[in-house]
Design an enzyme around this catalytic site. Structure first.
Site, PDB file in Angstrom:
ATOM      1  N   ASP A 179       2.108   6.599   2.553  1.00  0.00           N
ATOM      2  CA  ASP A 179       2.754   7.749   1.909  1.00  0.00           C
ATOM      3  C   ASP A 179       4.053   8.062   2.647  1.00  0.00           C
ATOM      4  OD1 ASP A 179       0.433   8.670   0.083  1.00  0.00           O
ATOM      5  OD2 ASP A 179      -0.535   8.549   2.027  1.00  0.00           O
TER       6      ASP A 179
ATOM      7  N   THR B   2      -1.136   4.489  -8.248  1.00  0.00           N
ATOM      8  CA  THR B   2      -1.189   5.896  -8.605  1.00  0.00           C
ATOM      9  C   THR B   2      -2.460   6.183  -9.392  1.00  0.00           C
ATOM     10  OG1 THR B   2       0.103   7.759  -9.446  1.00  0.00           O
ATOM     11  CG2 THR B   2       0.129   5.748 -10.797  1.00  0.00           C
ATOM     12  N   THR B   3      -2.916   7.433  -9.289  1.00  0.00           N
ATOM     13  CA  THR B   3      -4.135   7.866  -9.968  1.00  0.00           C
ATOM     14  C   THR B   3      -3.755   8.429 -11.343  1.00  0.00           C
ATOM     15  OG1 THR B   3      -4.733   8.692  -7.761  1.00  0.00           O
ATOM     16  CG2 THR B   3      -6.270   9.175  -9.580  1.00  0.00           C
ATOM     17  N   PRO B   4      -4.126   7.760 -12.442  1.00  0.00           N
ATOM     18  CA  PRO B   4      -3.804   8.311 -13.765  1.00  0.00           C
ATOM     19  C   PRO B   4      -4.480   9.676 -13.925  1.00  0.00           C
ATOM     20  CG  PRO B   4      -4.502   6.029 -13.939  1.00  0.00           C
ATOM     21  CD  PRO B   4      -4.806   6.467 -12.535  1.00  0.00           C
TER      22      PRO B   4
ATOM     23  N   HIS C  32      -9.837   1.608  -0.120  1.00  0.00           N
ATOM     24  CA  HIS C  32      -9.677   2.326   1.145  1.00  0.00           C
ATOM     25  C   HIS C  32     -11.034   2.223   1.840  1.00  0.00           C
ATOM     26  CE1 HIS C  32      -6.017   3.782  -0.588  1.00  0.00           C
ATOM     27  NE2 HIS C  32      -5.738   4.527   0.456  1.00  0.00           N
TER      28      HIS C  32
ATOM     29  N   ASP D 283      -9.834   8.055  -7.982  1.00  0.00           N
ATOM     30  CA  ASP D 283      -9.960   9.092  -6.952  1.00  0.00           C
ATOM     31  C   ASP D 283     -11.450   9.280  -6.652  1.00  0.00           C
ATOM     32  OD1 ASP D 283     -10.288  11.702  -5.719  1.00  0.00           O
ATOM     33  OD2 ASP D 283      -8.258  12.180  -6.364  1.00  0.00           O
TER      34      ASP D 283
ATOM     35  N   GLU E  29     -12.000   4.564   6.659  1.00  0.00           N
ATOM     36  CA  GLU E  29     -10.975   5.551   7.051  1.00  0.00           C
ATOM     37  C   GLU E  29     -11.549   6.627   7.960  1.00  0.00           C
ATOM     38  OE1 GLU E  29      -9.158   6.668   3.111  1.00  0.00           O
ATOM     39  OE2 GLU E  29      -7.493   7.169   4.420  1.00  0.00           O
TER      40      GLU E  29
ATOM     41  N   HIS F 279       0.852  -1.194   0.000  1.00  0.00           N
ATOM     42  CA  HIS F 279       0.000   0.000   0.000  1.00  0.00           C
ATOM     43  C   HIS F 279       0.890   1.247   0.000  1.00  0.00           C
ATOM     44  CE1 HIS F 279      -3.966   1.992   1.482  1.00  0.00           C
ATOM     45  NE2 HIS F 279      -3.129   2.952   1.094  1.00  0.00           N
TER      46      HIS F 279
HETATM   47  C1  ZJS Z   1      -5.366  12.062   4.888  1.00  0.00           C
HETATM   48  C2  ZJS Z   1      -4.641  10.864   4.459  1.00  0.00           C
HETATM   49  C3  ZJS Z   1      -3.452  11.125   3.617  1.00  0.00           C
HETATM   50  C4  ZJS Z   1      -5.107   9.673   4.820  1.00  0.00           C
HETATM   51  C5  ZJS Z   1      -4.605   8.362   4.569  1.00  0.00           C
HETATM   52  N1  ZJS Z   1      -4.227   8.060   3.264  1.00  0.00           N
HETATM   53  C6  ZJS Z   1      -4.965   8.175   2.159  1.00  0.00           C
HETATM   54  N2  ZJS Z   1      -6.303   8.020   2.108  1.00  0.00           N
HETATM   55  C7  ZJS Z   1      -6.959   8.133   0.912  1.00  0.00           C
HETATM   56  N3  ZJS Z   1      -6.358   8.419  -0.247  1.00  0.00           N
HETATM   57  C8  ZJS Z   1      -5.018   8.592  -0.201  1.00  0.00           C
HETATM   58  C9  ZJS Z   1      -4.277   8.476   0.983  1.00  0.00           C
HETATM   59  N4  ZJS Z   1      -2.978   8.697   0.701  1.00  0.00           N
HETATM   60  C10 ZJS Z   1      -2.926   8.955  -0.629  1.00  0.00           C
HETATM   61  N5  ZJS Z   1      -4.158   8.905  -1.176  1.00  0.00           N
HETATM   62  C11 ZJS Z   1      -4.523   9.135  -2.588  1.00  0.00           C
HETATM   63  O1  ZJS Z   1      -3.346   9.059  -3.373  1.00  0.00           O
HETATM   64  C12 ZJS Z   1      -3.097  10.295  -4.053  1.00  0.00           C
HETATM   65  C13 ZJS Z   1      -1.617  10.547  -4.140  1.00  0.00           C
HETATM   66  O2  ZJS Z   1      -0.986   9.597  -4.977  1.00  0.00           O
HETATM   67  P1  ZJS Z   1      -1.226   9.516  -6.578  1.00  0.00           P
HETATM   68  O3  ZJS Z   1      -1.457  10.913  -7.078  1.00  0.00           O
HETATM   69  O4  ZJS Z   1      -2.401   8.633  -6.815  1.00  0.00           O
HETATM   70  O5  ZJS Z   1       0.071   8.954  -7.097  1.00  0.00           O
HETATM   71  C14 ZJS Z   1      -3.857  11.324  -3.220  1.00  0.00           C
HETATM   72  O6  ZJS Z   1      -4.199  12.455  -3.980  1.00  0.00           O
HETATM   73  C15 ZJS Z   1      -5.086  10.538  -2.773  1.00  0.00           C
HETATM   74  O7  ZJS Z   1      -6.047  10.483  -3.784  1.00  0.00           O
HETATM   75 ZN    ZN Z   2      -3.750   4.958   1.094  1.00  0.00          ZN
END
Ligand code: ZJS
Ligand code: ZN
Length: 370
Positions: free
Chosen positions: A310, A100-102, A230, A173, A233, A16
């Protein structure tokens, strides 16, 4: 804390990890400085946001929007993918599912597909470790390498290199529409031959409705893609949690607020849970690890794995997550080794990869189970 060195050295599985949440702070600052110089952003504002350590849920999602401004062009997506995988390999992660989100941005000619191609280019550009991202049977293997059984490969010329398996999950997303979610699933299906193995549902948990994403997730499942959600949460999402569990995803992330009937349902379903301790504490899902549901799931032998979520946003590493779990929940070396080894059984990659991972952990057991 169990020695961080030991946790660093043991082979690990990461299931994750969000690409844009795992970018090095130094890279973000460099990108912000460059955009600041061009007058696109105000560097000082950005610097204070990036350097902050504790963030609320709302602040985290604001930070993600800012990170996306800094990273969303093809060359930068390639760069961050390379760095994130190199960082994971450097802490002895032998298998990672990177999600990752395209993203689309017409101004710079970015489509969801070209965004993902930039990610793949990042994987291709890594030369410090051996990266295996193409599923078995889809590409010629490098015939000069053989697996030695410890996450390290022996080269025919006698040198030894680290090896990391990388598989990709495309995230939907929660801000997206049904059509946008469907587009992501179709892209994932088209990119199976370059290591895309599944779909993730993520984004701000207080936004969006389950019914919006369900058609695309159902389609993904029917087409043989694995799905992780997810789930739980935020508190008071009984209905959504129940619907998510009824969907029977292959895994779920977090599961912080799954109570009562839903908790019973989760436990009997045996759906593996991706646990992200630091993420949950930093976003104040629990006042401290003492209240975290890890220990309840662990004691009831529920399938689970420790993950980072993250590494950049939460300033952590997977080794640190294991070390934290050891000190908070009293896990010994054997328990930590078994915890990460058990994840072999719920990775989304094909059986060939699972067999290799079992071999890696079997070979390492004698050194790490003492
Ligand atoms: C507040 C928080 C970060 C909580 C726990 N973690 C998360 N919960 C839900 N979506 C997440 C979380 N961490 C990352 N993401 C998703 O992953 C994206 C970043 O990675 P990417 O752009 O998909 O490459 C964020 O914009 C969000 O859509
Ligand atoms: Zn996550």
């Amino acid at each position: 804390m169990e020695s961080l060195d030991w946790c660093l050295n043991q082979p690990k599985i990461e299931l994750h990890a969000h690409l844009n949440g795992s970018v090095r702070d130094s890279t973000l600052l460099e990108l912000a400085r460059a955009l600041g110089e061009r007058g696109v952003i105000d560097f000082n504002d950005v610097e204070s946001v990036i350097s902050k350590d504790d963030r609320s849920l709302v602040e985290c999602f604001r930070l993600f929007d800012l990170i996306h401004v800094l990273t969303t062009d093809h060359a930068t997506v390639t760069r961050i993918t390379k760095e994130v995988i190199e960082d994971f390999a450097s802490e002895n992660i032998v298998y990672v599912e990177l999600r990752t989100t395209p993203k689309k941005n017409a101004v710079i000619g970015m489509t969801k597909r070209s965004y993902m191609e930039a990610v793949i280019n990042g994987l291709k550009s890594i030369d410090s470790v051996d990266v295996d991202y193409i599923p078995s049977g889809m590409a010629q293997q490098n015939s000069s390498t053989t697996l030695t059984g410890d996450g390290i490969i022996g080269m025919s010329n006698g040198s030894v290199r680290k090896k990391i398996y990388v598989r990709l999950l495309l995230s939907i997303d929660r801000r997206e529409t049904t059509a946008a979610a469907m587009e992501t699933v179709k892209l994932a299906l088209e990119m199976r031959d370059v290591g895309v193995v599944g779909i993730d549902l993520s984004g701000n948990p207080v936004i969006g409705e389950w019914a919006t994403f369900l058609p695309a997730l159902k389609f993904a499942k029917e087409q043989g893609l694995a799905v992780t959600l997810h789930c739980g949460e935020v508190p008071d999402r009984k209905e959504e949690i129940s619907a998510m569990l009824n969907f029977l995803p292959q895994r779920i992330g977090h599961a912080c607020f799954i109570k009562g009937e839903e908790r019973i349902k989760l436990k009997s379903s045996k759906i593996p849970v991706e646990i992200c301790l630091t993420s949950n504490i930093r976003t104040e899902r629990f006042p401290s690890l003492e209240y975290h549901h890890f220990i309840d799931l662990y004691k009831s032998k529920h399938p689970m794995v420790l993950c980072t979520d993250d590494t950049g946003v939460f300033s952590t590493t997977l080794s640190r997550e294991y070390s934290l779990a050891a000190s908070a929940f009293g896990l010994g070396r054997k328990e930590m080794f078994e915890l990460t080894r058990s994840a072999t059984e719920f990775v989304f990659a094909d059986d060939g990869v699972k067999i290799s991972l079992r071999e890696i952990f079997d070979a390492a057991a004698k050194n790490f189970m003492l």
